[in-house]
Design a protein around this motif. Structure first.
Motif, PDB file in Angstrom:
ATOM      1  N   LEU A 188       0.835  -1.208   0.000  1.00  0.00           N
ATOM      2  CA  LEU A 188       0.000   0.000   0.000  1.00  0.00           C
ATOM      3  C   LEU A 188       0.867   1.254   0.000  1.00  0.00           C
ATOM      4  O   LEU A 188       0.545   2.260  -0.651  1.00  0.00           O
ATOM      5  CB  LEU A 188      -0.935  -0.005   1.211  1.00  0.00           C
ATOM      6  N   LEU A 189       1.980   1.193   0.737  1.00  0.00           N
ATOM      7  CA  LEU A 189       2.917   2.325   0.734  1.00  0.00           C
ATOM      8  C   LEU A 189       3.509   2.516  -0.668  1.00  0.00           C
ATOM      9  O   LEU A 189       3.668   3.650  -1.145  1.00  0.00           O
ATOM     10  CB  LEU A 189       4.045   2.080   1.746  1.00  0.00           C
ATOM     11  N   GLU A 190       3.800   1.396  -1.333  1.00  0.00           N
ATOM     12  CA  GLU A 190       4.380   1.466  -2.676  1.00  0.00           C
ATOM     13  C   GLU A 190       3.393   2.027  -3.688  1.00  0.00           C
ATOM     14  O   GLU A 190       3.792   2.602  -4.714  1.00  0.00           O
ATOM     15  CB  GLU A 190       4.855   0.073  -3.109  1.00  0.00           C
ATOM     16  N   ARG A 191       2.098   1.876  -3.374  1.00  0.00           N
ATOM     17  CA  ARG A 191       1.070   2.430  -4.259  1.00  0.00           C
ATOM     18  C   ARG A 191       0.797   3.901  -3.949  1.00  0.00           C
ATOM     19  O   ARG A 191      -0.076   4.522  -4.543  1.00  0.00           O
ATOM     20  CB  ARG A 191      -0.216   1.612  -4.125  1.00  0.00           C
ATOM     21  N   GLY A 192       1.524   4.446  -2.973  1.00  0.00           N
ATOM     22  CA  GLY A 192       1.431   5.879  -2.705  1.00  0.00           C
ATOM     23  C   GLY A 192       0.492   6.284  -1.587  1.00  0.00           C
ATOM     24  O   GLY A 192       0.286   7.477  -1.346  1.00  0.00           O
ATOM     25  N   PHE A 193      -0.083   5.305  -0.905  1.00  0.00           N
ATOM     26  CA  PHE A 193      -0.986   5.655   0.207  1.00  0.00           C
ATOM     27  C   PHE A 193      -0.181   6.152   1.404  1.00  0.00           C
ATOM     28  O   PHE A 193       0.872   5.603   1.734  1.00  0.00           O
ATOM     29  CB  PHE A 193      -1.817   4.438   0.630  1.00  0.00           C
ATOM     30  N   LYS A 194      -0.696   7.191   2.055  1.00  0.00           N
ATOM     31  CA  LYS A 194      -0.067   7.682   3.277  1.00  0.00           C
ATOM     32  C   LYS A 194      -1.096   8.413   4.127  1.00  0.00           C
ATOM     33  O   LYS A 194      -2.168   8.805   3.637  1.00  0.00           O
ATOM     34  CB  LYS A 194       1.118   8.596   2.958  1.00  0.00           C
ATOM     35  N   GLY A 195      -0.765   8.611   5.415  1.00  0.00           N
ATOM     36  CA  GLY A 195      -1.669   9.321   6.318  1.00  0.00           C
ATOM     37  C   GLY A 195      -3.013   8.621   6.455  1.00  0.00           C
ATOM     38  O   GLY A 195      -3.092   7.384   6.415  1.00  0.00           O
ATOM     39  N   PRO A 196      -4.092   9.401   6.588  1.00  0.00           N
ATOM     40  CA  PRO A 196      -5.435   8.826   6.754  1.00  0.00           C
ATOM     41  C   PRO A 196      -5.835   7.913   5.594  1.00  0.00           C
ATOM     42  O   PRO A 196      -6.546   6.933   5.792  1.00  0.00           O
ATOM     43  CB  PRO A 196      -6.344  10.060   6.820  1.00  0.00           C
ATOM     44  N   GLU A 197      -5.352   8.230   4.396  1.00  0.00           N
ATOM     45  CA  GLU A 197      -5.673   7.398   3.229  1.00  0.00           C
ATOM     46  C   GLU A 197      -5.092   5.994   3.379  1.00  0.00           C
ATOM     47  O   GLU A 197      -5.705   5.011   2.961  1.00  0.00           O
ATOM     48  CB  GLU A 197      -5.129   8.043   1.954  1.00  0.00           C
ATOM     49  N   LEU A 198      -3.909   5.930   3.958  1.00  0.00           N
ATOM     50  CA  LEU A 198      -3.287   4.630   4.195  1.00  0.00           C
ATOM     51  C   LEU A 198      -4.147   3.811   5.162  1.00  0.00           C
ATOM     52  O   LEU A 198      -4.361   2.610   4.957  1.00  0.00           O
ATOM     53  CB  LEU A 198      -1.875   4.796   4.750  1.00  0.00           C
ATOM     54  N   GLY A 199      -4.646   4.463   6.214  1.00  0.00           N
ATOM     55  CA  GLY A 199      -5.506   3.784   7.182  1.00  0.00           C
ATOM     56  C   GLY A 199      -6.753   3.228   6.530  1.00  0.00           C
ATOM     57  O   GLY A 199      -7.172   2.087   6.810  1.00  0.00           O
ATOM     58  N   GLU A 200      -7.363   4.009   5.669  1.00  0.00           N
ATOM     59  CA  GLU A 200      -8.579   3.564   4.982  1.00  0.00           C
ATOM     60  C   GLU A 200      -8.279   2.410   4.025  1.00  0.00           C
ATOM     61  O   GLU A 200      -9.055   1.458   3.912  1.00  0.00           O
ATOM     62  CB  GLU A 200      -9.218   4.737   4.228  1.00  0.00           C
ATOM     63  N   ALA A 201      -7.154   2.516   3.331  1.00  0.00           N
ATOM     64  CA  ALA A 201      -6.775   1.447   2.403  1.00  0.00           C
ATOM     65  C   ALA A 201      -6.510   0.139   3.161  1.00  0.00           C
ATOM     66  O   ALA A 201      -6.903  -0.950   2.712  1.00  0.00           O
ATOM     67  CB  ALA A 201      -5.536   1.863   1.604  1.00  0.00           C
ATOM     68  N   LEU A 202      -5.819   0.279   4.283  1.00  0.00           N
ATOM     69  CA  LEU A 202      -5.558  -0.903   5.124  1.00  0.00           C
ATOM     70  C   LEU A 202      -6.859  -1.549   5.566  1.00  0.00           C
ATOM     71  O   LEU A 202      -7.002  -2.775   5.546  1.00  0.00           O
ATOM     72  CB  LEU A 202      -4.747  -0.478   6.369  1.00  0.00           C
ATOM     73  N   LYS A 203      -7.803  -0.707   5.973  1.00  0.00           N
ATOM     74  CA  LYS A 203      -9.104  -1.198   6.432  1.00  0.00           C
ATOM     75  C   LYS A 203      -9.803  -1.968   5.313  1.00  0.00           C
ATOM     76  O   LYS A 203     -10.375  -3.048   5.541  1.00  0.00           O
ATOM     77  CB  LYS A 203      -9.945  -0.015   6.902  1.00  0.00           C
ATOM     78  N   ARG A 204      -9.766  -1.415   4.069  1.00  0.00           N
ATOM     79  CA  ARG A 204     -10.410  -2.085   2.932  1.00  0.00           C
ATOM     80  C   ARG A 204      -9.769  -3.442   2.656  1.00  0.00           C
ATOM     81  O   ARG A 204     -10.459  -4.434   2.402  1.00  0.00           O
ATOM     82  CB  ARG A 204     -10.326  -1.201   1.688  1.00  0.00           C
ATOM     83  N   GLU A 205      -8.438  -3.469   2.720  1.00  0.00           N
ATOM     84  CA  GLU A 205      -7.734  -4.733   2.446  1.00  0.00           C
ATOM     85  C   GLU A 205      -8.014  -5.774   3.533  1.00  0.00           C
ATOM     86  O   GLU A 205      -8.147  -6.966   3.250  1.00  0.00           O
ATOM     87  CB  GLU A 205      -6.233  -4.481   2.317  1.00  0.00           C
ATOM     88  N   ARG A 206      -8.080  -5.321   4.753  1.00  0.00           N
ATOM     89  CA  ARG A 206      -8.378  -6.246   5.858  1.00  0.00           C
ATOM     90  C   ARG A 206      -9.807  -6.775   5.745  1.00  0.00           C
ATOM     91  O   ARG A 206     -10.068  -7.952   6.027  1.00  0.00           O
ATOM     92  CB  ARG A 206      -8.158  -5.553   7.207  1.00  0.00           C
ATOM     93  N   LEU A 207     -10.718  -5.914   5.346  1.00  0.00           N
ATOM     94  CA  LEU A 207     -12.102  -6.343   5.152  1.00  0.00           C
ATOM     95  C   LEU A 207     -12.173  -7.391   4.042  1.00  0.00           C
ATOM     96  O   LEU A 207     -12.882  -8.404   4.164  1.00  0.00           O
ATOM     97  CB  LEU A 207     -12.979  -5.136   4.808  1.00  0.00           C
TER      98      LEU A 207
END
Length: 409
Positions: free
Chosen positions: A378-397
């Motif tokens: 996710l970091l390699e795809r450019g996610f950071k800050g709150p966006e990273l948190g949301e992306a992590l949540k989506r992947e975990r879901l």
């Protein structure tokens, strides 16, 4: 100067149990004589000394007199004239009021050995009623020795009842109370501790939230034991049988407090008891200043134990919320303790003590699936800050949905 081994070391040797801590009483000596022999003083309120080599505690024989309220409301008198019998009579139970010299000759003026043989917990003297902490101590000893068949003597229970009604229990500090409660919960039969407190009226003074559970019915289909108080004792018993840590035992004791708030007209159902119970769990936590890990787990188990039982039915999004609530990514042990507390709750029901609990492994698998989501892509795809948190949540879901599908197939 005469030195005697006293209290628990004598009691446990006679019971054939391992002796861990040894207390010594010194008769016929002064503080100056102890210092001259190299003993180091440690007692602020009365003369206690550490042995120069072993570091064990040696106390001068002393008498005590009630001078105020509570556990600390005593004045002590130590002098060479105080006899061994005078020192022993101030102790709580006859089985703790025995002494032996270096030849193992027993001094037993209050028939402690007889009470050991008869499996009786009996007070030494009427002065027992002057110290409210002894109510908790006797209940703790009852929990420790219940497996050997020990019972509290009727007349001792009556003194404990008088203490409970006197207002003296309210003078106990949170620290002293918690020390006894936490030790009692780690005994082999901690449910006996709670039952003895209830028998003498101390439970409704110290923990009215738990006392209120007795007599409150639950649906028989889920709870063959019916009574909420009896269920709580059974859950605690299971936690001890499965050798759970203090955090889990504390959570087991408090998990159902909300059922004590259900109006009678709604019995035996207890809608939203999990949420209702949180303010009560918080109150008990604060009253005894329980350690932070005990407080946190008790609140989480109180709030989410029904989720644990329904784990296999939960939507992936609800599972994710549950995992997030426990911070399973940084604190996996806390979620593991939640799982076992739920299992103890499921087993603490009449006739269902041996039931399987597939929810446990299912929840462990869910936590593993969520933890398995890697952050680096996710970091390699450019996610950071709150966006990273949301992306992590989506992947975990997404991972939890896949886990649910694989578990049901």
């Amino acid at each position: 100067m005469q030195i005697y081994k006293v209290g628990g070391a004598v009691r446990d040797r006679l019971l054939g149990k391992p002796v861990t801590d040894i207390d010594w009483v010194v008769v016929g000596a002064t503080a100056e004589e102890m210092l001259a022999k190299g003993f180091r003083p440690v007692g602020a309120d009365f003369p206690v000394f550490l042995h120069p080599k072993s570091g064990e505690e040696y106390a001068l024989a002393r008498t005590e007199r009630k001078s105020g309220r509570g556990y600390g409301g005593f004045t002590f008198h130590a002098s060479p004239e105080v006899t061994l019998e005078e020192d022993l009579i101030r102790r709580d139970l006859t089985i703790n009021a025995m002494a032996e010299d270096d030849q193992q000759n027993l001094t037993d003026p209050y028939h402690g050995q007889r009470d050991l043989d008869d499996r009786i917990l009996r007070h030494v003297s009427p002065a027992f009623a002057e110290d409210p902490l002894r109510v908790l101590r006797v209940a703790r000893f009852a929990a420790r020795y219940a497996e050997l068949g020990f019972k509290v003597a009727h007349e001792t229970l009556e003194l404990m009842r008088q203490l409970s009604e006197s207002g003296e229990l309210e003078a106990l500090t949170a620290e002293r109370s918690w020390k006894e409660i936490s030790r009692a919960l780690m005994e082999s039969q901690p449910q006996v501790f709670i039952q003895v407190l209830r028998d003498c009226g101390a439970l409704k003074v110290l923990m009215p939230e738990i006392d209120a559970l007795f007599g409150v019915p639950q649906p028989e289909v889920h709870h063959p034991e019916i009574d909420s108080g009896i269920h709580t004792l059974s859950v605690l018993e299971q936690a001890a049988l499965h050798q759970q840590p203090l955090t889990v035992r504390w959570a087991c004791l408090l998990h159902d407090l909300g059922k004590g708030l259900t109006p009678e007209e709604e019995w035996p159902r207890h809608i939203a008891h999990e949420h209702k119970g949180l303010k009560l769990i918080k109150a008990v936590n604060e009253r005894f200043k329980a350690p932070k890990d005990c407080q946190e787990l008790a609140l989480l188990v109180g709030q989410y134990h029904t989720h644990g039982h329904r784990a296999l039915e939960l939507k992936a999004s609800t599972l994710l919320e549950l995992l997030q609530s426990f911070d399973v990514y940084r604190r996996p042990q806390r979620f593991e303790e939640f799982i076992v507390a739920c299992e103890m709750d499921a087993r603490g029901r009449k006739g269902l003590e041996q039931r399987s609990y597939p929810q446990a492994d299912y929840l462990r698998g869910a936590a593993s699936a969520a933890r398995g989501v890697a952050v680096q892509p996710l970091l390699e795809r450019g996610f950071k800050g709150p966006e990273l948190g949301e992306a992590l949540k989506r992947e975990r879901l997404k991972a939890l949905k896949a886990y649910k599908e694989s578990a049901s197939s």
